[in-house]
Design a protein around this motif. Sequence first.
Motif, short mmCIF file in Angstrom:
data_model
loop_
_atom_site.label_atom_id
_atom_site.label_comp_id
_atom_site.label_asym_id
_atom_site.label_seq_id
_atom_site.Cartn_x
_atom_site.Cartn_y
_atom_site.Cartn_z
N VAL A 30 0.86 -1.18 0.00
CA VAL A 30 0.00 0.00 0.00
C VAL A 30 0.89 1.23 0.00
O VAL A 30 1.82 1.33 0.80
CB VAL A 30 -0.93 0.02 1.24
CG1 VAL A 30 -1.77 1.27 1.27
CG2 VAL A 30 -1.81 -1.21 1.26
N LYS A 31 0.63 2.14 -0.91
CA LYS A 31 1.40 3.38 -0.99
C LYS A 31 0.44 4.56 -1.05
O LYS A 31 -0.60 4.49 -1.70
CB LYS A 31 2.29 3.38 -2.23
CG LYS A 31 3.37 2.33 -2.21
CD LYS A 31 4.18 2.36 -3.48
CE LYS A 31 5.18 1.21 -3.47
NZ LYS A 31 5.82 1.03 -4.76
N SER A 32 0.81 5.62 -0.37
CA SER A 32 0.04 6.86 -0.47
C SER A 32 1.01 8.02 -0.59
O SER A 32 2.06 8.03 0.05
CB SER A 32 -0.88 7.02 0.74
OG SER A 32 -0.17 6.96 1.94
N GLU A 33 0.66 8.96 -1.45
CA GLU A 33 1.51 10.11 -1.70
C GLU A 33 0.77 11.38 -1.30
O GLU A 33 -0.46 11.44 -1.39
CB GLU A 33 1.91 10.14 -3.17
CG GLU A 33 2.74 8.92 -3.57
CD GLU A 33 3.12 8.93 -5.05
OE1 GLU A 33 3.12 10.01 -5.67
OE2 GLU A 33 3.40 7.84 -5.56
N PRO A 34 1.51 12.42 -0.89
CA PRO A 34 0.89 13.64 -0.37
C PRO A 34 -0.14 14.29 -1.30
O PRO A 34 -1.12 14.85 -0.83
CB PRO A 34 2.08 14.58 -0.14
CG PRO A 34 3.25 13.69 0.04
CD PRO A 34 2.97 12.49 -0.82
N GLN A 35 0.06 14.22 -2.60
CA GLN A 35 -0.89 14.86 -3.51
C GLN A 35 -2.20 14.09 -3.64
O GLN A 35 -3.10 14.51 -4.34
CB GLN A 35 -0.25 15.12 -4.89
CG GLN A 35 0.09 13.88 -5.67
CD GLN A 35 1.51 13.38 -5.43
OE1 GLN A 35 2.09 13.58 -4.37
NE2 GLN A 35 2.06 12.69 -6.40
N GLY A 36 -2.32 12.95 -2.96
CA GLY A 36 -3.58 12.21 -2.94
C GLY A 36 -3.58 10.95 -3.77
O GLY A 36 -4.64 10.37 -4.00
N LEU A 37 -2.45 10.49 -4.20
CA LEU A 37 -2.40 9.23 -4.95
C LEU A 37 -2.33 8.07 -3.96
O LEU A 37 -1.48 8.05 -3.08
CB LEU A 37 -1.20 9.20 -5.89
CG LEU A 37 -1.22 10.23 -7.01
CD1 LEU A 37 0.07 10.16 -7.83
CD2 LEU A 37 -2.42 10.03 -7.91
N PHE A 38 -3.21 7.11 -4.14
CA PHE A 38 -3.27 5.92 -3.29
C PHE A 38 -3.20 4.71 -4.18
O PHE A 38 -3.93 4.62 -5.18
CB PHE A 38 -4.58 5.92 -2.49
CG PHE A 38 -4.77 4.67 -1.66
CD1 PHE A 38 -4.23 4.59 -0.39
CD2 PHE A 38 -5.47 3.59 -2.17
CE1 PHE A 38 -4.39 3.44 0.38
CE2 PHE A 38 -5.64 2.44 -1.41
CZ PHE A 38 -5.10 2.37 -0.13
N SER A 39 -2.32 3.78 -3.86
CA SER A 39 -2.22 2.55 -4.65
C SER A 39 -2.13 1.34 -3.75
O SER A 39 -1.57 1.39 -2.65
CB SER A 39 -1.04 2.61 -5.62
OG SER A 39 0.16 2.71 -4.91
N PHE A 40 -2.67 0.24 -4.24
CA PHE A 40 -2.69 -1.03 -3.52
C PHE A 40 -2.39 -2.14 -4.51
O PHE A 40 -2.85 -2.11 -5.66
CB PHE A 40 -4.08 -1.27 -2.90
CG PHE A 40 -4.30 -2.69 -2.49
CD1 PHE A 40 -3.83 -3.16 -1.27
CD2 PHE A 40 -4.95 -3.57 -3.34
CE1 PHE A 40 -4.02 -4.48 -0.90
CE2 PHE A 40 -5.14 -4.90 -2.98
CZ PHE A 40 -4.67 -5.35 -1.75
N SER A 41 -1.63 -3.12 -4.05
CA SER A 41 -1.45 -4.34 -4.82
C SER A 41 -1.31 -5.50 -3.84
O SER A 41 -0.83 -5.32 -2.72
CB SER A 41 -0.22 -4.26 -5.74
OG SER A 41 0.95 -4.19 -4.98
#
Length: 159
Positions: A30-41
């Motif tokens: 799970v990754k989240s970036e300050p600009q609001g990008l969220f990713s899951f694998s």
Amino acid sequence: MSHHPEVLWAQRSDKIYLTIALPDAKDVSVKSEPQGLFSFSGTGPQGKNFNLSLELYGAISPEGSKINVGLRNIFCSIQKEQKGWWRRLMKSDGKPAPYIKVDWNKWCDEDEEESLESHMLASDDDDDDALGNGEGDESSDDEGMLYLPDLKKASANFT
């Protein structure tokens, strides 16, 4: 070929809650970036690959976000950068993908959150009063114990 897991979401003024329904998930990332990008694998049952990328409505604070991988779900608590209510989960207009649904069990409206907070503050004050603040209180070993009636005396009243 990758699949999309079912995602349930809810919000508070300071957080977004995402529940990714993927039982027995392995290799979770799970990754989240300050600009609001969220990713899951992750890998689900029978080795199927699941991926998800969301461009969230607003900026987030990855440092304040928490992830909990459970047996059936992955729970994500994502801290908003600025306190406030988002009009929707994702930045893009239009209907969200069919695998993204509202989590009605966790959902809270703005007015409900305010009344919940004021109720919690009031109950905290009540708890302080009930526990006493240590001034002039006589403490005993029975503090916090539940009162149980004498069952022999109680049963005598019924016979």
